[in-house]
Design an enzyme around this catalytic site. Structure first.
Site, PDB file in Angstrom:
ATOM      1  N   CYS A 128      -4.708  -3.326   7.994  1.00 55.77           N
ATOM      2  CA  CYS A 128      -5.675  -3.611   7.519  1.00 55.77           C
ATOM      3  C   CYS A 128      -7.040  -3.320   8.369  1.00 55.77           C
ATOM      4  O   CYS A 128      -7.119  -3.637   9.446  1.00 55.77           O
ATOM      5  CB  CYS A 128      -5.945  -5.012   7.051  1.00 55.77           C
ATOM      6  SG  CYS A 128      -7.604  -5.620   6.388  1.00 55.77           S
ATOM      7  N   CYS A 151       4.413   2.056   2.418  1.00 55.22           N
ATOM      8  CA  CYS A 151       5.455   0.973   2.177  1.00 55.22           C
ATOM      9  C   CYS A 151       4.932  -0.288   2.671  1.00 55.22           C
ATOM     10  O   CYS A 151       4.874  -0.380   4.063  1.00 55.22           O
ATOM     11  CB  CYS A 151       6.788   1.602   2.856  1.00 55.22           C
ATOM     12  SG  CYS A 151       8.324   0.341   2.495  1.00 55.22           S
TER      13      CYS A 151
END
Length: 162
Positions: A128, A151
């Protein structure tokens, strides 16, 4: 020509030095500041045990355990740690790997990448961009138009329906 004899003491010293020699070729560790930083104690309080393991300790959830893998509604996948929008449902596809997969992030500033060597060879880790939480990895076996497969651990995200 006679080869030198290595006694046990020298062999142990050589073995102890190998990690340091290997580290010389590794990229230097970089401390990064993220806009939504917290202390470890604050993260532990804000996240479930599973979320903390994945987001803050770079863990991996078991394949086929996340309900987000089968999520098909329109909406946005946000970081479970800080609610940063990460992926749009329009970019999600079924990779049949057992983890939610996307062919691109919601925008260029949503995620960041780095290289990890945790399993012995380089992989592109994705995190993030706002809190630095580990999300998963990016592979080069995804669909067009990018050819990428993000993924992502489902426990690292929350789904916000449109």
């Amino acid at each position: 020509m006679r080869l030198p004899v290595i006694d046990r003491r020298r062999l142990l010293a050589l073995g102890a030095a190998l990690p340091f020699v290997g580290a010389c070729s590794a990229a230097p560790a970089e401390a990064k500041n993220f806009p939504k930083a917290r202390t470890e104690a604050e993260w532990r309080k804000a996240l479930t045990k599973e979320q903390f393991y994945v987001l803050r300790q770079a863990g991996t959830e078991r394949a086929f355990t996340s309900p987000l893998d089968k999520e098909k509604r329109k909406g946005t996948f946000v970081c479970a740690g800080c609610a940063n929008p990460l992926y749009a449902s329009a970019h999600k596809y079924d990779s049949r790997t057992g983890w939610p997969s996307f062919w691109q992030a919601i925008d260029k500033g949503a995620v960041g990448t780095s290289t990890d060597y945790l399993i012995g060879y380089p992989r592109t880790e994705v995190h993030c961009a706002d809190c630095g939480g580990h999300l998963g990895h990016i592979f080069d076996d995804g669909p067009k138009p990018t050819g990428k497969r993000h993924c992502i651990n489902g426990v690292a995200m929350k789904f916000v329906p449109a």
